[in-house]
Design an enzyme around this catalytic site. Structure first.
Site, mmCIF file in Angstrom:
data_model
loop_
_atom_site.group_PDB
_atom_site.id
_atom_site.type_symbol
_atom_site.label_atom_id
_atom_site.label_comp_id
_atom_site.label_asym_id
_atom_site.label_seq_id
_atom_site.Cartn_x
_atom_site.Cartn_y
_atom_site.Cartn_z
ATOM 1 N N HIS A 1 -7.937 -5.547 -0.231
ATOM 2 C CA HIS A 1 -6.737 -4.804 0.144
ATOM 3 C C HIS A 1 -5.955 -5.551 1.220
ATOM 4 O O HIS A 1 -6.041 -5.245 2.415
ATOM 5 C CB HIS A 1 -7.141 -3.410 0.645
ATOM 6 N N ASP B 1 -10.051 -4.862 -4.820
ATOM 7 C CA ASP B 1 -9.537 -3.881 -3.857
ATOM 8 C C ASP B 1 -10.248 -2.550 -4.072
ATOM 9 O O ASP B 1 -10.174 -1.967 -5.154
ATOM 10 C CB ASP B 1 -8.021 -3.724 -4.049
ATOM 11 N N SER C 1 0.823 -1.198 0.000
ATOM 12 C CA SER C 1 0.000 0.000 0.000
ATOM 13 C C SER C 1 0.872 1.269 0.000
ATOM 14 O O SER C 1 1.621 1.483 -0.948
ATOM 15 C CB SER C 1 -0.972 -0.031 1.184
#
Length: 266
Positions: free
Chosen positions: A199, A172, A114
């Site tokens: 995610h 996601d 991320s």
């Protein structure tokens, strides 16, 4: 030629960068199954971002020291991957921390999730332009995206030419598939792996072969490059020794000629 073999052999060192509102310990825990898959080939180094992040429950409240951020791209000192045209508060401090950790640990590659994956993309670009002391040999990018901060917009002009593995979820909703694909396109020859989830960093058994193959290949390349460097240095050492020996052998001849010249002059 060096070959990757069993336990006790050299491993790759990979610097792992966590996501927004995570830290080194929480990321290490989340990667437990992933690390177990790769224990034969990789030692992971975890580091926490230097900036406390505002708690998720109450933005604007007291920062939670366990929730960290590599930088903030909003004026309220929070971060959102989809934000465009904002600042990058704290980025330089994080860059210095990661550079120090990389040097101290002797790392070979980068892994990020991320916000950490976004950071990996920026670090690879900086390295390619000679603007950091870090020289990653490869990168693993999970749920990654291109930074929209104004100061980072010129980071993606040239493709990064190191091996890269890009992992992201088809569903996601935080960092969407197209955002991760856009970051993958900034690498010359990216290997892309998708999963049906959202995610998170996937570590299901079906991906083990892909992960092992990638890291085993990187370790093989590292060992071969190291072997070549050692051979080159050894050859250079022998050549220097040979030149010194030849110079020493010629020295008495020169002295004799000089002495003969002195006698003639007398």
């Amino acid at each position: 030629m060096s070959k990757v073999s069993g336990a006790g052999e050299e491993k790759l060192k990979v610097l792992a960068l966590h996501g927004y509102r995570q830290n080194a310990d929480s990321f290490k825990s989340k990667l437990g199954s992933f690390r177990k898959m790769l224990n034969k080939y990789v030692e992971f180094v975890f580091v926490s971002a230097p900036h406390p992040a505002a708690p998720l429950e109450a933005v604007g409240g007291e920062p939670d020291p366990n929730q960290r951020s590599w930088w903030f791209n909003k004026d309220d000192r929070t971060f959102k991957g989809t934000n465009q045209g904002g600042p990058a508060y704290g980025f330089d401090e994080s860059l210095r921390l990661v550079e120090r950790t990389w040097q101290a640990e002797g790392c070979h590659g980068l892994l990020g999730f991320s916000q950490g994956a976004c950071f990996v993309g920026l670090l690879c670009d900086l390295s390619a332009r000679g603007m950091t002391t870090m020289k990653p040999q490869f990168a693993v990018v999970a749920s990654g995206f291109r930074s929209g901060s104004l100061v980072h917009l010129n980071y993606y002009e040239n493709k990064v030419q190191i091996p890269s593995l890009h992992i992201f979820g088809e569903t996601d909703e935080i960092i969407t598939k197209d955002m991760s694909e856009a970051l993958a396109e900034t690498f010359l020859d990216p290997e892309v792996v998708t999963h049906p989830g959202g995610h998170y960093f996937p570590a299901q058994a079906s991906l083990k072969e892909t992960y092992v193959d990638f890291f085993r290949d990187q370790l093989q390349q590292h060992l071969e490059a190291k072997e070549l460097q050692n051979a080159t240095e050894e050859n250079s050492f022998h050549l220097e020794g040979q030149e010194e020996a030849e110079e020493s052998a010629l020295q008495p001849v020169h002295e004799g000629l000089q002495n003969g010249s002195d006698s003639d002059s007398d």
